[in-house]
Design a protein around this motif. Structure first.
Motif, PDB file in Angstrom:
ATOM      1  N   MET A   1       0.845  -1.192   0.000  1.00 10.40           N
ATOM      2  CA  MET A   1       0.000   0.000   0.000  1.00 10.40           C
ATOM      3  C   MET A   1       0.879   1.241   0.000  1.00 10.40           C
ATOM      4  SD  MET A   1      -3.174  -1.108   2.501  1.00 10.40           S
ATOM      5  CE  MET A   1      -2.156  -1.776   3.833  1.00 10.40           C
ATOM      6  N   TYR A   2       0.382   2.291  -0.601  1.00  9.42           N
ATOM      7  CA  TYR A   2       1.202   3.493  -0.742  1.00  9.42           C
ATOM      8  C   TYR A   2       0.330   4.750  -0.688  1.00  9.42           C
ATOM      9  CZ  TYR A   2      -0.521   3.141  -5.563  1.00  9.42           C
ATOM     10  OH  TYR A   2      -1.337   3.049  -6.671  1.00  9.42           O
ATOM     11  N   LEU A   3       0.978   5.848  -0.278  1.00 10.85           N
ATOM     12  CA  LEU A   3       0.337   7.145  -0.158  1.00 10.85           C
ATOM     13  C   LEU A   3       0.850   8.047  -1.268  1.00 10.85           C
ATOM     14  CD1 LEU A   3      -1.472   8.877   1.932  1.00 10.85           C
ATOM     15  CD2 LEU A   3       0.732   9.756   2.731  1.00 10.85           C
ATOM     16  N   LYS A   4      -0.047   8.796  -1.900  1.00 12.03           N
ATOM     17  CA  LYS A   4       0.395   9.700  -2.958  1.00 12.03           C
ATOM     18  C   LYS A   4      -0.589  10.866  -3.081  1.00 12.03           C
ATOM     19  CE  LYS A   4      -2.017   7.808  -7.005  1.00 12.03           C
ATOM     20  NZ  LYS A   4      -1.860   7.325  -8.404  1.00 12.03           N
ATOM     21  N   PRO A   5      -0.127  12.006  -3.618  1.00 11.77           N
ATOM     22  CA  PRO A   5      -1.030  13.131  -3.875  1.00 11.77           C
ATOM     23  C   PRO A   5      -2.075  12.742  -4.928  1.00 11.77           C
ATOM     24  CG  PRO A   5       1.255  13.858  -3.891  1.00 11.77           C
ATOM     25  CD  PRO A   5       1.290  12.363  -3.886  1.00 11.77           C
ATOM     26  N   THR A  80     -12.646   2.038  12.337  1.00 10.89           N
ATOM     27  CA  THR A  80     -12.757   0.771  13.059  1.00 10.89           C
ATOM     28  C   THR A  80     -11.734  -0.247  12.579  1.00 10.89           C
ATOM     29  OG1 THR A  80     -14.400  -0.161  11.534  1.00 10.89           O
ATOM     30  CG2 THR A  80     -15.233   1.150  13.384  1.00 10.89           C
ATOM     31  N   ASP A  81     -11.133   0.005  11.412  1.00 13.32           N
ATOM     32  CA  ASP A  81     -10.115  -0.899  10.868  1.00 13.32           C
ATOM     33  C   ASP A  81      -8.758  -0.468  11.430  1.00 13.32           C
ATOM     34  OD1 ASP A  81      -8.272  -2.353   9.340  1.00 13.32           O
ATOM     35  OD2 ASP A  81      -9.532  -2.302   7.547  1.00 13.32           O
ATOM     36  N   LYS A  82      -8.378  -1.079  12.545  1.00 11.45           N
ATOM     37  CA  LYS A  82      -7.174  -0.672  13.270  1.00 11.45           C
ATOM     38  C   LYS A  82      -5.919  -0.822  12.426  1.00 11.45           C
ATOM     39  CE  LYS A  82      -4.833  -1.431  17.716  1.00 11.45           C
ATOM     40  NZ  LYS A  82      -4.897  -2.192  18.992  1.00 11.45           N
ATOM     41  N   ALA A  83      -5.797  -1.929  11.713  1.00 10.39           N
ATOM     42  CA  ALA A  83      -4.606  -2.182  10.901  1.00 10.39           C
ATOM     43  C   ALA A  83      -4.485  -1.145   9.778  1.00 10.39           C
ATOM     44  CB  ALA A  83      -4.649  -3.592  10.323  1.00 10.39           C
ATOM     45  N   LEU A  84      -5.599  -0.851   9.130  1.00  8.93           N
ATOM     46  CA  LEU A  84      -5.583   0.152   8.058  1.00  8.93           C
ATOM     47  C   LEU A  84      -5.238   1.527   8.621  1.00  8.93           C
ATOM     48  CD1 LEU A  84      -6.151   1.150   5.167  1.00  8.93           C
ATOM     49  CD2 LEU A  84      -8.582   1.325   5.820  1.00  8.93           C
ATOM     50  N   THR A  89      -1.551   5.926   8.999  1.00  8.57           N
ATOM     51  CA  THR A  89      -0.937   6.945   9.850  1.00  8.57           C
ATOM     52  C   THR A  89       0.579   6.931   9.719  1.00  8.57           C
ATOM     53  OG1 THR A  89      -2.777   6.805  11.426  1.00  8.57           O
ATOM     54  CG2 THR A  89      -0.747   7.813  12.211  1.00  8.57           C
ATOM     55  N   ARG A  90       1.176   5.749   9.652  1.00  8.55           N
ATOM     56  CA  ARG A  90       2.630   5.665   9.476  1.00  8.55           C
ATOM     57  C   ARG A  90       3.052   6.313   8.161  1.00  8.55           C
ATOM     58  NH1 ARG A  90       1.941   0.389  11.746  1.00  8.55           N
ATOM     59  NH2 ARG A  90       1.768  -0.504   9.640  1.00  8.55           N
ATOM     60  N   ALA A  91       2.321   6.004   7.087  1.00  6.68           N
ATOM     61  CA  ALA A  91       2.665   6.588   5.780  1.00  6.68           C
ATOM     62  C   ALA A  91       2.447   8.092   5.790  1.00  6.68           C
ATOM     63  CB  ALA A  91       1.807   5.934   4.692  1.00  6.68           C
ATOM     64  N   LYS A  93       2.505  10.129   8.435  1.00  8.25           N
ATOM     65  CA  LYS A  93       3.497  10.754   9.309  1.00  8.25           C
ATOM     66  C   LYS A  93       4.829  10.910   8.582  1.00  8.25           C
ATOM     67  CE  LYS A  93       5.482  10.301  13.954  1.00  8.25           C
ATOM     68  NZ  LYS A  93       5.468   9.492  15.208  1.00  8.25           N
ATOM     69  N   SER A  94       5.236   9.892   7.843  1.00  6.88           N
ATOM     70  CA  SER A  94       6.480   9.961   7.076  1.00  6.88           C
ATOM     71  C   SER A  94       6.394  11.047   5.998  1.00  6.88           C
ATOM     72  CB  SER A  94       6.766   8.597   6.437  1.00  6.88           C
ATOM     73  OG  SER A  94       7.906   8.652   5.611  1.00  6.88           O
ATOM     74  N   TYR A  95       5.255  11.124   5.334  1.00  8.71           N
ATOM     75  CA  TYR A  95       5.060  12.131   4.282  1.00  8.71           C
ATOM     76  C   TYR A  95       5.131  13.539   4.867  1.00  8.71           C
ATOM     77  CZ  TYR A  95       2.934  14.419   0.225  1.00  8.71           C
ATOM     78  OH  TYR A  95       2.699  15.238  -0.859  1.00  8.71           O
ATOM     79  N   LEU A  96       4.487  13.740   6.005  1.00 17.73           N
ATOM     80  CA  LEU A  96       4.467  15.060   6.637  1.00 17.73           C
ATOM     81  C   LEU A  96       5.831  15.441   7.198  1.00 17.73           C
ATOM     82  CD1 LEU A  96       1.015  14.923   8.491  1.00 17.73           C
ATOM     83  CD2 LEU A  96       1.566  16.080   6.341  1.00 17.73           C
ATOM     84  N   TYR A  97       6.567  14.449   7.672  1.00 13.16           N
ATOM     85  CA  TYR A  97       7.916  14.720   8.190  1.00 13.16           C
ATOM     86  C   TYR A  97       8.796  15.308   7.094  1.00 13.16           C
ATOM     87  CZ  TYR A  97      12.301  14.001  10.702  1.00 13.16           C
ATOM     88  OH  TYR A  97      13.525  14.186  11.331  1.00 13.16           O
ATOM     89  N   ASP A  98       8.681  14.774   5.897  1.00 17.13           N
ATOM     90  CA  ASP A  98       9.463  15.290   4.764  1.00 17.13           C
ATOM     91  C   ASP A  98       9.058  16.712   4.393  1.00 17.13           C
ATOM     92  OD1 ASP A  98      10.853  12.917   4.634  1.00 17.13           O
ATOM     93  OD2 ASP A  98       9.605  12.060   3.041  1.00 17.13           O
ATOM     94  N   LEU A  99       7.831  17.085   4.750  1.00 22.16           N
ATOM     95  CA  LEU A  99       7.360  18.448   4.485  1.00 22.16           C
ATOM     96  C   LEU A  99       7.715  19.419   5.613  1.00 22.16           C
ATOM     97  CD1 LEU A  99       3.756  17.873   3.036  1.00 22.16           C
ATOM     98  CD2 LEU A  99       5.864  18.343   1.777  1.00 22.16           C
ATOM     99  N   LYS A 100       8.457  18.921   6.611  1.00 23.17           N
ATOM    100  CA  LYS A 100       8.859  19.711   7.781  1.00 23.17           C
ATOM    101  C   LYS A 100       7.669  20.113   8.647  1.00 23.17           C
ATOM    102  CE  LYS A 100      13.161  21.521   5.840  1.00 23.17           C
ATOM    103  NZ  LYS A 100      13.989  22.724   5.554  1.00 23.17           N
TER     104      LYS A 100
END
Length: 321
Positions: A1-5, A80-84, A89-91, A93-100
């Motif tokens: 799974m991946y996060l993208k604009p 309600t889907d804890k795993a999702l 959230t991890r993806a 958080k990583s994306y936002l970290y790169d945006l400072k």
């Protein structure tokens, strides 16, 4: 799974399928935030070509080179889907970290526990505590005293007569008194309103804004004398009261009853009196506003509140001091 604009059209199509959608999550609200100085970006979380979740990120600069982030009314996701939720959230958080980004704040438009029209928690009633626990497991921190309340009427599969029968006696009497006094209600063009708040909202929400006016007809001149203005917004499955210029006591009963009937006729599922000051004890300041909505048999909904996800923990600790 991946996060993208993603673009605004894909975001809006995902939002339309979401059961908790709110106008503050819309692209119209995004344009309003841009006008207020926010930078807006839409993100989607995908499993191959399937969009599992999405969100609208609004950022502001802080501490010169860093940013704060906000997702109005929360992510478009199954809480309600804890795993999702955790993987998203991890993806994110990583994306936002790169945006400072130093921290992310959300305020999901989801109720936490069931209350009745008196504002009392229903014993053994429905709740969404599991969603709250899932957010906390992802690193979100519940903010103290951040619970929000709204008041509204569930219109699902109900007629105007059924809704009216559940109003309090005083509310029914005031509606009938307005009619006896010759108070009428109609919708007017937004361009005909000299009202700064409506003009500002109308720039971004276009045809979603409705302005209703109460009026009387002068017996001698037959001219309409406007009494009060009320502003509503339609989005998704609900009609939401936004603001009013109210001077006449009976007009507010006439206008809300008129709009409730229009909402039912147009197939909306929910009529929202919007945010409510949680003053449920008679005699205290703010009680009259609550008692007014209660007269329409509007139920109190306690929302989940505000949550902060520290993205850069060390900088967030410094920022809070």
């Amino acid at each position: 799974m991946y996060l993208k604009p993603i673009d605004a059209n894909l975001y809006e199509s995902c939002l339309e399928k979401y059961p908790f959608q709110n106008y503050e999550q819309s692209i119209y609200a995004a344009n309003k935030l841009i006008d207020e100085g926010y930078a807006i970006e839409y993100l989607g979380y995908f499993n191959q070509e399937e969009c599992l979740a999405c969100c609208m990120i609004a950022t502001l600069p802080i501490m010169k080179v860093f940013k704060s982030a906000w997702i109005p009314k929360g992510m478009v996701i199954d809480y309600t889907d804890k795993a999702l939720l955790q993987s998203f959230t991890r993806a994110l958080k990583s994306y936002l970290y790169d945006l400072k980004v130093i921290y992310l704040e959300i305020d999901p438009m989801i109720y936490s526990q069931q209350r009745d029209k008196d504002g009392t928690v229903v014993p053994n009633g429905l709740n969404n505590f599991e969603m709250i626990d899932n957010l906390i497991s992802c690193g979100f921190e519940k903010q103290e005293d951040s619970s929000h309340f709204i008041s509204g009427i569930d219109l699902t599969y109900r007629t105007s007569d059924e809704i009216y029968e559940e109003f309090s006696n005083s509310t029914c009497q005031n509606i009938q008194m307005a009619k006896a006094m010759g108070i009428k209600v109609k919708e007017i063009s937004n361009e005909d309103v000299n009202w700064e708040e409506v003009e500002h909202m109308n720039r971004f929400f276009n045809n979603q804004i409705h302005v209703l006016v109460s009026y009387k007809v002068d017996e001698d001149t037959q001219q309409e004398i406007y009494l009060d203005y009320f502003c509503f917004i339609e989005y998704g499955k609900e009609i939401v009261y936004i603001a009013s210029k109210n001077n006449d006591f009976y007009s507010k009963y006439a206008i809300h009853w008129y709009m409730i009937q229009q909402a039912i006729h147009s197939g909306y599922y929910f009529y929202s009196f919007n945010e409510l000051n949680p003053v449920f004890q008679q005699g205290k300041d703010g009680y009259d506003d609550f008692d007014f909505t209660r007269g329409f048999n509007a139920v109190v909904y306690e929302l989940m509140g505000n949550y902060i996800l520290p993205v850069n923990r060390s900088l967030y600790s410094m920022y809070k001091k």
